[in-house]
Write a protein that holds these residues in place. Structure first.
Motif, PDB file in Angstrom:
ATOM      1  N   GLN A 166      -3.173   3.630  -7.317  1.00 41.89           N
ATOM      2  CA  GLN A 166      -3.465   2.370  -6.650  1.00 41.89           C
ATOM      3  C   GLN A 166      -4.852   2.382  -6.009  1.00 41.89           C
ATOM      4  OE1 GLN A 166      -1.481   1.299  -2.844  1.00 41.89           O
ATOM      5  NE2 GLN A 166      -0.612  -0.426  -3.998  1.00 41.89           N
TER       6      GLN A 166
ATOM      7  N   TRP B   8      -0.147   6.641  -4.859  1.00 44.70           N
ATOM      8  CA  TRP B   8      -1.269   6.376  -3.950  1.00 44.70           C
ATOM      9  C   TRP B   8      -2.594   6.479  -4.693  1.00 44.70           C
ATOM     10  CZ3 TRP B   8      -5.586   9.143  -2.599  1.00 44.70           C
ATOM     11  CH2 TRP B   8      -6.363   8.602  -1.570  1.00 44.70           C
TER      12      TRP B   8
ATOM     13  N   ASP C 278       0.831  -1.197   0.000  1.00 51.99           N
ATOM     14  CA  ASP C 278       0.000   0.000   0.000  1.00 51.99           C
ATOM     15  C   ASP C 278       0.866   1.248   0.000  1.00 51.99           C
ATOM     16  OD1 ASP C 278      -2.253  -1.528   0.029  1.00 51.99           O
ATOM     17  OD2 ASP C 278      -2.650  -1.278   2.164  1.00 51.99           O
TER      18      ASP C 278
END
Length: 207
Positions: free
Chosen positions: A160, A157, A78
Motif C-alpha cells: 500500500q 503495509w 491504512d
C-alpha cells in the motif's frame, strides 16, 4: 533493517495484531499476492520476447491488471506494520539488471518516454520504461517476500505504501506510454484500401 519514518508507526502487540489481520485481511492479502506474482512472472516472460510488437500489448495488459491491485490497496484503510523496524527479507533478487537490459532491448526506441509526474505541479519528466517497470517489480517483490515469510501485516503495509509513494504513479505513466504506442500504431497507419479501389475503377473505365 530499515527503520520506518518517525510518527507513522503504530505499535501493537505483535501476536494479537497479526492474528487479527490474518483473520480480517488474509484472503485480501492472498489475492494481492497472486496478482503480484502473476505480474512478476509475466514481466520476466515478456523480457524474453524478440519483438516490441508482441511485448507492448502484453505489457499493456499486465500493467493494467497490476494497477487494479494497486487501486484495491489504495482504497483500503491504512495498514500498519506490527513491528517498529522492517523485517529483513534478504538481498535483492538476482537478475534485476538482466531484466532491465532485456526490457530495454525488446522495447528499443520505445523505451524512452516523457510523462508528468504530478498533474497538479506539471513538470515533464523523461524516463525509461525498462527502468520504471523494474522499479515497479522491485516494490512488488519486496512485499511478496514479506508475505511468503508469513508477515501479512508487513506485506500489506509495504504494498500500500509503495503504491501511493512510487509504483502506482510509475505504473500509471507506463500504462499511458504503452497505450500511446498502440494508439499511434492503430490510428496513424495509412488507409490505402480506398485508393486501390479508385485505381482499379479508373483502369476499368479507361479500358
Amino acid at each position: 533493517m530499515a527503520e520506518y519514518d518517525d510518527g507513522q508507526v503504530e505499535v501493537h502487540d505483535g501476536g494479537e495484531r497479526l492474528a487479527a489481520l490474518d483473520g480480517e485481511h488474509g484472503e485480501f492479502a492472498a489475492q494481492i499476492a497472486d496478482q503480484v506474482e502473476s505480474f512478476l512472472i509475466a514481466l520476466n516472460a515478456i523480457a524474453r520476447e524478440d519483438s516490441a510488437g508482441v511485448a507492448v500489448p502484453m505489457l499493456l495488459l499486465e500493467v493494467s491488471q497490476v494497477l487494479l491491485a494497486g487501486a484495491r490497496l489504495g482504497v483500503q484503510q491504512d495498514f500498519n506494520p506490527t513491528q517498529e523496524f522492517q523485517p529483513d527479507v534478504g538481498p535483492e533478487p538476482e537478475g534485476v539488471d538482466d531484466l532491465r537490459i532485456s526490457l530495454a532491448k525488446v522495447l528499443d526506441n520505445l523505451d524512452t518516454y516523457s510523462f508528468v509526474f504530478d498533474p497538479y505541479l506539471p513538470e515533464v519528466v523523461e524516463s525509461q520504461l525498462s527502468d520504471d517497470l523494474v522499479s515497479i517489480a522491485a516494490d512488488l517483490d519486496n512485499g511478496l517476500r514479506h508475505y511468503r515469510l508469513g508477515n501479512t501485516a508487513e506485506a500489506l503495509w509495504w504494498w500500500q505504501f509503495s503504491y501511493v509513494s512510487n509504483w502506482g504513479n510509475l505504473a500509471g505513466a507506463a500504462l499511458n506510454a504503452l497505450l500511446a504506442v498502440i494508439t499511434h500504431d492503430r490510428l496513424d497507419a495509412e488507409f490505402t484500401g480506398e485508393d486501390e479501389e479508385i485505381a482499379v475503377a479508373e483502369a476499368i473505365l479507361g479500358e
